[in-house]
Design a protein around this motif. Structure first.
Motif, PDB file in Angstrom:
ATOM      1  N   ASP A  84       0.841  -1.205   0.000  1.00 44.04           N
ATOM      2  CA  ASP A  84       0.000   0.000   0.000  1.00 44.04           C
ATOM      3  C   ASP A  84       0.879   1.259   0.000  1.00 44.04           C
ATOM      4  OD1 ASP A  84      -1.642   2.116   0.653  1.00 44.04           O
ATOM      5  OD2 ASP A  84      -2.260   1.334   2.594  1.00 44.04           O
ATOM      6  N   GLU A  85       1.779   1.362   0.954  1.00 45.41           N
ATOM      7  CA  GLU A  85       2.563   2.592   1.099  1.00 45.41           C
ATOM      8  C   GLU A  85       3.524   2.810  -0.072  1.00 45.41           C
ATOM      9  OE1 GLU A  85       4.296   3.240   4.941  1.00 45.41           O
ATOM     10  OE2 GLU A  85       2.613   2.290   5.963  1.00 45.41           O
ATOM     11  N   MET A 125       2.947   1.464  -3.087  1.00 44.67           N
ATOM     12  CA  MET A 125       2.149   1.336  -4.311  1.00 44.67           C
ATOM     13  C   MET A 125       2.873   0.454  -5.317  1.00 44.67           C
ATOM     14  SD  MET A 125       0.723   5.185  -4.671  1.00 44.67           S
ATOM     15  CE  MET A 125       0.169   6.087  -3.244  1.00 44.67           C
ATOM     16  N   ILE A 133      -2.095   3.772  -7.803  1.00 47.54           N
ATOM     17  CA  ILE A 133      -3.391   3.631  -7.136  1.00 47.54           C
ATOM     18  C   ILE A 133      -3.265   4.098  -5.693  1.00 47.54           C
ATOM     19  CG2 ILE A 133      -5.206   1.989  -6.467  1.00 47.54           C
ATOM     20  CD1 ILE A 133      -4.844   2.248  -9.479  1.00 47.54           C
ATOM     21  N   ILE A 134      -4.195   4.914  -5.250  1.00 48.80           N
ATOM     22  CA  ILE A 134      -4.210   5.367  -3.860  1.00 48.80           C
ATOM     23  C   ILE A 134      -4.722   4.241  -2.965  1.00 48.80           C
ATOM     24  CG2 ILE A 134      -5.356   6.933  -2.241  1.00 48.80           C
ATOM     25  CD1 ILE A 134      -5.366   9.043  -4.374  1.00 48.80           C
ATOM     26  N   ASN A 135      -3.974   3.960  -1.910  1.00 49.21           N
ATOM     27  CA  ASN A 135      -4.388   3.024  -0.861  1.00 49.21           C
ATOM     28  C   ASN A 135      -4.794   1.636  -1.408  1.00 49.21           C
ATOM     29  OD1 ASN A 135      -6.930   3.018   1.747  1.00 49.21           O
ATOM     30  ND2 ASN A 135      -4.847   2.278   1.828  1.00 49.21           N
ATOM     31  N   ASP A 166      -8.902   0.849  -1.150  1.00 49.33           N
ATOM     32  CA  ASP A 166      -9.746   1.045   0.026  1.00 49.33           C
ATOM     33  C   ASP A 166     -10.309   2.475   0.053  1.00 49.33           C
ATOM     34  OD1 ASP A 166     -10.800   1.476   2.549  1.00 49.33           O
ATOM     35  OD2 ASP A 166      -9.202   0.496   3.634  1.00 49.33           O
ATOM     36  N   ASP A 167      -9.435   3.462   0.039  1.00 52.87           N
ATOM     37  CA  ASP A 167      -9.888   4.854   0.143  1.00 52.87           C
ATOM     38  C   ASP A 167     -10.822   5.247  -1.004  1.00 52.87           C
ATOM     39  OD1 ASP A 167      -8.578   5.288   2.452  1.00 52.87           O
ATOM     40  OD2 ASP A 167      -7.084   6.669   1.665  1.00 52.87           O
TER      41      ASP A 167
END
Lengths: 394, 238
Positions: free
Chosen positions: B185-186, B188, B208-210, B226-227
């Motif tokens: 996630d962090e 990406m 992609i964000i989150n 997720d976000d």
């Protein structure tokens, strides 16, 4: 020893133990989960004084934080947090509480069982000012901007907060009622007026939720924005002959006043590809009940219309380089302690931080410069810097 | 100030030599109805359907349009990973360190297994998948530190591997084409691992964000945000 040598030794000490293993600890019975974490931060401070001053007591090493934090969750219904800073607990005995860094930082319970709204009771940060809500350990600075350090308005208090988010957490709403004495409330009693303070905040983010963070450490590939509005109101009319508890009115005598006090603020922030920025502005309108209140600075009611304005703003730009594991930031701030006295104070700060292990082990350097000062708040230094290490057991 | 300048220049010279992984571009995305989704796996029996878990503690079945088609009655706590085979659906809860096993037909809870872990409550087991080469279930902690835990078919813990320095965090894991695939996630990034020794083979950046979930289906790679509450479709990384 010269300042240069002292800084060199400090940096060398910081690099010792950078591989220090650290992690928070979690205890669980399968339903109740409790996590213990903490952090230590320390820096060296050097100030460059005006020729009229010879007090070099701030050229020092300082232990800023020595914190223990206990956070927990019981099923899906309850959350709680208890956070203590031992450095500031020691100074609590003197009666003064540093609002930027109080000994007791959080002690609250949050109930999530009502579904339509969460309820938080106890002592904790007030949902007022984005910059104040951003955790200190997530910034490259050693000190918050003047207007959000807790001397213009309180940052923490005891009371009850209702909180609700909608639109996939893009809109967050908070409303609460508190004793109104801020961090001094921990002594137990309200002031003689018995008045409370009401605080509310709404923030909206797009295209996704936007946490209270300064730095785009994830190097967000899509531009993100957030705008927040907040306000607070207190009416504390002291009976004749009564006064507020010691230290409750803050460094400038504006935090709690004998009369009505409105404060309202706007903040905006963005993040994109490692760049981030924020702007925040606040204004306070104070209506003392007595015409001879010191806040009127000796002006007559015909000259003041019965009120005083104060406020300020802060702008900050940051860049996070994942490759360099570094943050560079610049901040400009203005503060006007009274509209009755001409002039504003202005400060410029720059910060550089190197992440040894993310925000949990980070070397931070901050440089401050006074660009202008107000006659009612003279400052004895012109420039200063702080360099140090923050280590979180997380 | 001179010392600080030297440090900055030194770091710049050292780190600028690092190479960026290739970037993948999505074909497109759909909005999904699952709130706060945290992982995804293709339904092995029902074409164009997926199982999705959420931070709120729910297990959903969702179609390819992002619409919810079924929901388990059970409410867990912070479900972060999901895996499905031809016998059951396995859901990992990060906070409680539990694997919940659900029946495929009824989505009812069949079994719970506990795997105590004293790391951060938000840094516990974030992903679950199955390594078909070594015949082991895999659970991976999110961060600080990142451990890959192997379980046998009966969910007994049999091995642990420290994935030191692989990423800032690992938010999901899946199995495809005889390899283990991880999602960070962090950072990406998608990371392909050798299934025998868990050494990195290659990695790709995803804008992609989150990103919290990853699975492969219909010759495509799906990434769950997720976000954004979106499901992105990518070409299979080559």
């Amino acid at each position: 020893m010269s300042a240069y040598k002292r800084i060199s030794i400090t940096i060398a000490l910081f690099f010792i133990g950078v591989n220090f293993a650290h992690a928070q600890v979690t205890i669980s019975d399968g339903r109740h989960v409790m996590e213990i974490s903490g952090g230590i931060s320390t820096y060296y401070n050097q100030r460059f004084l005006k020729p009229t001053s010879d007090n070099r007591n701030k050229d020092r090493f300082r232990l800023r934080d020595a914190q223990i934090q206990i956070e927990g969750r019981i099923g899906n219904l309850y959350e709680y947090e208890l956070q203590v800073d031992f450095v500031d607990l020691a100074s609590f005995a003197t009666g003064e509480i540093d609002p930027e860094n109080p000994g007791l930082m959080d002690a609250y319970i949050r109930y999530k069982g009502l579904k339509f709204v969460d309820v938080q009771v106890g002592y904790g940060k007030l949902y007022y000012s984005r910059s104040s809500l951003t955790p200190f350990t997530r910034t490259p600075y050693w000190q918050r901007a003047q207007i959000v350090r807790g001397n213009m308005f309180s940052r923490r208090d005891v009371g009850i907060t209702l909180m609700k988010n909608v639109w996939r957490q893009r809109i967050n709403m908070y409303a609460g009622v508190y004793t109104g004495l801020g961090e001094i409330t921990l002594r137990g009693d309200n002031d003689a007026s018995g008045g409370l303070e009401y605080v509310g905040r709404v923030d909206v983010a797009y295209p996704t939720r936007f946490r209270y963070r300064d730095i785009d450490d994830r190097v967000t590939p899509i531009p993100m924005f957030s705008v927040g509005f907040n306000g607070r109101y207190a009416e504390k009319n002291l009976p004749d002959g009564r006064s507020f508890p010691a230290f409750s009115t803050g460094e400038f005598g504006l935090k709690v006043i004998n009369g009505e006090r409105y404060a309202y603020g706007l903040d905006a922030a963005f993040m994109y590809m490692g760049f981030s920025g924020s702007f925040e502005i606040h204004q306070m309108r104070m209506i003392p009940q007595n015409a001879n209140d010191p806040l009127f600075q000796g002006f007559l009611p015909e000259q003041t219309n019965g009120y005083i304005l104060a406020g300020g703003n802060v702008s900050q730009l940051n860049y996070f380089s994942k490759k360099l594991k570094s943050i560079i930031s610049v901040r400009y701030e203005e503060l006007d302690l009274s509209d009755l006295i001409p002039g504003k104070s202005q400060r410029l700060s720059a910060a550089l931080a190197y992440q040894i292990r993310g925000f949990d082990s980070m070397i931070k350097f901050q440089y401050f410069q006074i660009l202008a000062e107000e006659t009612i708040d003279p400052i004895r230094w012109t420039e200063q810097f702080r360099i140090g290490w923050q280590l979180n057991f997380k | 100030m001179r010392l600080l300048f030297i440090i900055v220049i030194g770091l710049s010279t050292y780190t600028l030599s690092a190479q960026k992984p290739p970037k993948l571009k999505p074909f497109g995305y759909i909005h999904i109805d699952v709130p706060e989704p945290s992982d995804i796996i293709a339904n092995p029996f029902k074409p164009n359907h997926f199982f999705v878990v959420s931070d709120d503690g729910f297990l959903f079945e969702m179609n390819r349009d992002g619409k919810i088609t079924r929901k388990a009655d059970f409410t867990g706590i912070d479900c972060e990973g999901v895996y499905a085979n031809d016998t059951a659906i396995f859901v990992v809860e990060e906070y409680t360190r539990k694997i919940r096993v659900f029946d495929y037909a009824s989505l009812s809870l069949q079994q719970t297994a506990i795997f105590p872990y004293s790391g951060g409550r938000n840094k516990g087991y974030e992903s679950i998948t199955y390594n078909e080469v070594r015949q082991r279930f895999l659970m991976i902690t999110e961060k600080d530190p990142i451990y890959l835990v192997e379980l046998d078919k009966d969910l007994n813990r049999v091995n642990e591997v420290y994935l030191e320095g692989i990423a800032r965090d690992i938010s999901a894991a899946t199995w495809y084409d005889n390899h283990v695939w991880l999602l960070s996630d962090e950072d990406m990034e998608v990371i392909k691992l050798n299934p025998n020794n868990y050494q990195e083979i290659m990695r790709w950046r995803i804008p992609i964000i989150n990103p919290e979930g990853i699975c492969f289906y219909d010759n495509r790679m799906f990434i769950l945000s997720d976000d954004m509450e979106r499901l992105y479709e990518f070409p299979i990384p080559q």
